[in-house]
Design a protein around this motif. Structure first.
Motif, PDB file in Angstrom:
ATOM      1  N   PRO A   1      -4.413   7.318   2.120  1.00  0.00           N
ATOM      2  CA  PRO A   1      -3.112   6.659   2.328  1.00  0.00           C
ATOM      3  C   PRO A   1      -3.195   5.433   3.222  1.00  0.00           C
ATOM      4  O   PRO A   1      -2.465   4.461   3.018  1.00  0.00           O
ATOM      5  CB  PRO A   1      -2.253   7.758   2.960  1.00  0.00           C
ATOM      6  N   ILE A   2      -4.110   5.459   4.200  1.00  0.00           N
ATOM      7  CA  ILE A   2      -4.269   4.280   5.061  1.00  0.00           C
ATOM      8  C   ILE A   2      -4.741   3.083   4.238  1.00  0.00           C
ATOM      9  O   ILE A   2      -4.242   1.966   4.388  1.00  0.00           O
ATOM     10  CB  ILE A   2      -5.270   4.573   6.200  1.00  0.00           C
ATOM     11  N   THR A   3      -5.711   3.328   3.342  1.00  0.00           N
ATOM     12  CA  THR A   3      -6.223   2.260   2.484  1.00  0.00           C
ATOM     13  C   THR A   3      -5.124   1.691   1.595  1.00  0.00           C
ATOM     14  O   THR A   3      -5.024   0.475   1.407  1.00  0.00           O
ATOM     15  CB  THR A   3      -7.372   2.798   1.603  1.00  0.00           C
ATOM     16  N   MET A   4      -4.279   2.578   1.044  1.00  0.00           N
ATOM     17  CA  MET A   4      -3.213   2.129   0.142  1.00  0.00           C
ATOM     18  C   MET A   4      -2.159   1.316   0.872  1.00  0.00           C
ATOM     19  O   MET A   4      -1.681   0.293   0.364  1.00  0.00           O
ATOM     20  CB  MET A   4      -2.586   3.336  -0.543  1.00  0.00           C
ATOM     21  N   ILE A   5      -1.784   1.760   2.060  1.00  0.00           N
ATOM     22  CA  ILE A   5      -0.794   1.007   2.843  1.00  0.00           C
ATOM     23  C   ILE A   5      -1.356  -0.367   3.199  1.00  0.00           C
ATOM     24  O   ILE A   5      -0.664  -1.390   3.104  1.00  0.00           O
ATOM     25  CB  ILE A   5      -0.404   1.784   4.116  1.00  0.00           C
TER      26      ILE A   5
END
Length: 276
Positions: free
Chosen positions: A231-235
């Motif tokens: 999720p960090i990568t996607m944000i």
């Protein structure tokens, strides 16, 4: 009618010639040109003059921390500089050996959509509301339900990929990278960025369930913790779209996700409880 059309074409040609003659012009006797961008980027011989391109485009990403940045082209005998801004173009000409015109255009990309303060604040408020509602109803989110988000995430990911690819209009699913769907200035930028935020929320819920399940079955929680890299990568990718200098800074995070998968095999292979 034909005379009017010919006159119109002649006017266009004339205007084009007039515009080219009035371009900022510098001189060179060598085909290699040095490029300087701001104070932190300098490439000696970083540009090769090519008179066959009209214009030859030099593209730079937008960095949301600056208002203007100085870009310089330095030949062996001359130089030219522009104070560039995001979403702008700058045309000039380098006259090679006093006779060969080389037309160059500097293109600066715009800021990602989430660098717009209004949009960014709206998205952040939306995320805060979602997580507050989730917290207030947390007793309804069992570990099993949270793990089901792991099925929803890949389904939404592929739906996003095909939908954004269709909106993009010039995307090949076999040749192009996913980041190109959210690249600055593309037709699919807004849709891709928003769906990446939704995916990040879904993956966060899954990672929480993953962590819970790991503790419940007394398994190592390291793979679950590493899964939060998704999720960090996607944000990050949604905020700093392709074309922004910060886009690639999360490069190591996907490696951590792969590492988590390998560690799950090594750390859990003697425990069958999680699979049951």
């Amino acid at each position: 009618m034909q005379k009017s059309f010919l006159l119109f074409l002649l006017c266009l040609v004339g205007l084009n010639i007039f515009a080219q003659k009035n371009l900022p012009t510098i001189k060179a006797t060598s085909t290699t040109v040095d490029i300087r961008v701001g104070d932190d980027y300098f490439v000696k011989g970083g540009w090769v003059l090519d008179a066959s391109k009209n214009p030859d485009i030099f593209s730079i990403g937008s960095k949301w921390l600056y208002e203007t940045k100085k870009v310089s082209f330095i030949t062996d005998i001359d130089s030219i500089s522009f104070d560039v801004k995001p979403s702008s173009t700058y045309d000039f000409m380098i006259l090679l050996n006093e006779k060969e015109p080389c037309y160059i255009q500097i293109v600066t990309l715009g800021n990602p959509i989430f660098m717009n303060p209004t949009i960014l604040i709206s998205v952040l408020l939306g995320l805060i509301i979602v997580f507050i509602l989730a917290y207030l109803n947390w007793d309804k989110f069992s570990t099993e339900r949270l793990l089901y988000f792991g099925f929803a995430a890949p389904i939404l990911f592929w739906l996003m990929t095909f939908l954004s690819g269709a909106i993009h209009g010039n995307y090949n699913h076999f040749k192009n990278v996913i980041s190109e769907l959210g690249a600055i200035g593309t037709k699919s930028e807004i849709v891709t960025s928003l769906l990446l935020i939704v995916l990040a929320v879904i993956c966060t819920f899954f990672s929480i369930g993953f962590y819970r399940a790991s503790k419940k079955f007394r398994l190592s929680t390291i793979p679950a913790i590493l899964s939060f890299g998704m999720p960090i990568t996607m944000i990050w990718a949604s905020i700093f779209s392709l074309g922004n200098e910060f886009h690639s800074l999360t490069g190591p995070l996907p490696f951590l996700i792969i590492l988590g998968c390998l560690l799950s095999y090594l750390l859990w292979r003697r425990n069958k409880g999680f699979l049951e």
